[in-house]
Design a protein around this motif. Structure first.
Motif, PDB file in Angstrom:
ATOM      1  N   ILE A  25      99.352  57.368 -48.119  1.00 21.13           N
ATOM      2  CA  ILE A  25      98.292  56.459 -48.554  1.00 21.13           C
ATOM      3  C   ILE A  25      97.385  56.097 -47.378  1.00 21.13           C
ATOM      4  N   VAL A  26      97.978  55.719 -46.272  1.00 23.06           N
ATOM      5  CA  VAL A  26      97.181  55.329 -45.101  1.00 23.06           C
ATOM      6  C   VAL A  26      96.346  56.501 -44.604  1.00 23.06           C
ATOM      7  N   ASN A  27      96.868  57.717 -44.732  1.00 27.05           N
ATOM      8  CA  ASN A  27      96.130  58.877 -44.239  1.00 27.05           C
ATOM      9  C   ASN A  27      95.050  59.357 -45.201  1.00 27.05           C
ATOM     10  N   LEU A  28      94.778  58.578 -46.229  1.00 24.80           N
ATOM     11  CA  LEU A  28      93.569  58.800 -47.013  1.00 24.80           C
ATOM     12  C   LEU A  28      92.343  58.207 -46.310  1.00 24.80           C
ATOM     13  N   LEU A  67      94.123  66.472 -44.934  1.00 29.57           N
ATOM     14  CA  LEU A  67      94.941  65.765 -45.920  1.00 29.57           C
ATOM     15  C   LEU A  67      96.022  66.677 -46.491  1.00 29.57           C
ATOM     16  N   ALA A  68      95.666  67.936 -46.766  1.00 26.79           N
ATOM     17  CA  ALA A  68      96.663  68.890 -47.280  1.00 26.79           C
ATOM     18  C   ALA A  68      97.787  69.091 -46.267  1.00 26.79           C
ATOM     19  N   GLY A  69      97.424  69.162 -44.997  1.00 31.36           N
ATOM     20  CA  GLY A  69      98.439  69.327 -43.963  1.00 31.36           C
ATOM     21  C   GLY A  69      99.369  68.133 -43.879  1.00 31.36           C
ATOM     22  N   VAL A  70      98.813  66.926 -44.002  1.00 26.34           N
ATOM     23  CA  VAL A  70      99.638  65.717 -43.977  1.00 26.34           C
ATOM     24  C   VAL A  70     100.640  65.738 -45.124  1.00 26.34           C
ATOM     25  N   VAL A  71     100.183  66.130 -46.316  1.00 25.76           N
ATOM     26  CA  VAL A  71     101.083  66.201 -47.477  1.00 25.76           C
ATOM     27  C   VAL A  71     102.237  67.166 -47.200  1.00 25.76           C
ATOM     28  N   MET A  87     101.644  71.021 -40.000  1.00 27.57           N
ATOM     29  CA  MET A  87     101.067  70.645 -38.709  1.00 27.57           C
ATOM     30  C   MET A  87      99.930  71.589 -38.331  1.00 27.57           C
ATOM     31  N   ALA A  88     100.138  72.880 -38.562  1.00 23.95           N
ATOM     32  CA  ALA A  88      99.101  73.867 -38.239  1.00 23.95           C
ATOM     33  C   ALA A  88      97.860  73.659 -39.108  1.00 23.95           C
ATOM     34  N   VAL A  89      98.070  73.398 -40.396  1.00 25.18           N
ATOM     35  CA  VAL A  89      96.943  73.166 -41.312  1.00 25.18           C
ATOM     36  C   VAL A  89      96.182  71.901 -40.899  1.00 25.18           C
ATOM     37  N   THR A  90      96.932  70.854 -40.554  1.00 24.54           N
ATOM     38  CA  THR A  90      96.296  69.610 -40.130  1.00 24.54           C
ATOM     39  C   THR A  90      95.470  69.810 -38.868  1.00 24.54           C
TER      40      THR A  90
END
Length: 288
Positions: free
Chosen positions: A98-101, A129-133, A271-274
């Protein structure tokens, strides 16, 4: 670009990521709002001492008012919302998601303060955001049973987003020492009555709490918040907020090293995607 301009983002990411480690240390021994009150008071004392010793310039009354408003969002409502929601049972993974939105909201609202977000940067925001998920998926829990804590965490998201944009718009330049005295004094004034009303104000002073408090005051706040304000002063708010996408990845690495938590291939891929997403937002070739 100065050395501090280059070092500020990675230092900020590392310091900000330790916040979850600090919370884990202090949570069993201190009520969340009570801990935050002590933290705010410690920051006020530290920054006031530094400001007086250096004879730092104080903001004008108008700037003080703007700094206080921003501080209520960035400090009191954000930290209070996150800490209390986790204490009430919201899984840390859900809170982190949520916070990373925030970068998404900041990018959407950036035109309000005159910033343009390019298509490449929007792609970076989405990838981040996809990477965080992916990083926190194994810890992610969503359900109706978390209604009030979810609401508190959503409030925290809106508060730090609004506070960051407000500060960038109305008071982008200020002395970091005197400015933080104003902001954290406002946060303390808002949080202390709530702590007295809602909590028994329990805090057990043991080595874990002492370490968590010292790190919160000296490193997380005096270091992390100061670096965030420095980056906001010298950069675009969309780029600065997007660096926060890297925080869950760094936190996952710390938890793996310190607590033996699982770090699977999915998290590593995330991590790589982020990292790619953040590069698209802040990379040198991104349109300005």
């Amino acid at each position: 670009m100065s050395a501090l301009d280059r070092l500020a983002p990675p230092l900020f990411i590392f310091i900000w990521a330790t916040g979850y480690i600090v919370a884990k240390l202090a949570a069993p021994y201190a009520d969340p709002l009570t801990f935050l009150c002590w933290r705010y008071a410690g920051v006020v004392a530290l920054m006031l001492g530094l400001a007086l010793a250096a004879r730092a310039r104080w903001p004008s009354p108008r700037q003080m008012a703007h700094l206080a408003v921003a501080g209520l969002g960035i400090q009191a409502l954000y930290l209070g919302g996150v800490w209390v929601s986790i204490r009430q049972g919201l899984p840390a993974g859900t809170a982190a998601l949520i916070v990373n939105l925030q970068p998404v909201l900041v990018a959407a609202m950036a035109p309000l303060i005159g910033e343009r977000v390019s298509r490449r940067q929007w792609a970076g925001v989405a990838l981040g955001l996809a990477g965080v998920v992916l990083v926190i998926w194994h810890k992610l829990t969503l359900g109706a049973s978390f209604g009030p804590p979810l609401g508190l965490c959503a409030m925290a998201l809106l508060a730090i987003t609004g506070g960051t944009l407000y500060q960038k718009r109305f008071v982008p330049q200020f002395d970091l020492r005197t400015g933080q005295v104003v902001q954290f004094a406002a946060a303390l004034a808002a949080t202390l009555p709530l702590a007295a009303l809602l909590e028994p104000m329990r805090i057990e002073w043991n080595p874990s709490v002492a370490i968590a408090m010292a790190w919160s005051v000296l490193v997380l706040t005096a270091g992390g918040i100061s670096l965030m304000f420095y980056m906001l002063r010298h950069g675009r708010v969309t780029a600065v907020s997007s660096t926060m996408y890297l925080v869950p990845s760094v936190t996952a690495l710390m938890a793996w090293l310190l607590f033996g938590e699982t770090l699977g291939t999915q998290a590593i891929a995330g991590m790589a995607v982020t990292l790619l997403g953040v590069y698209l937002v802040v990379g040198k070739t991104a349109p300005r």
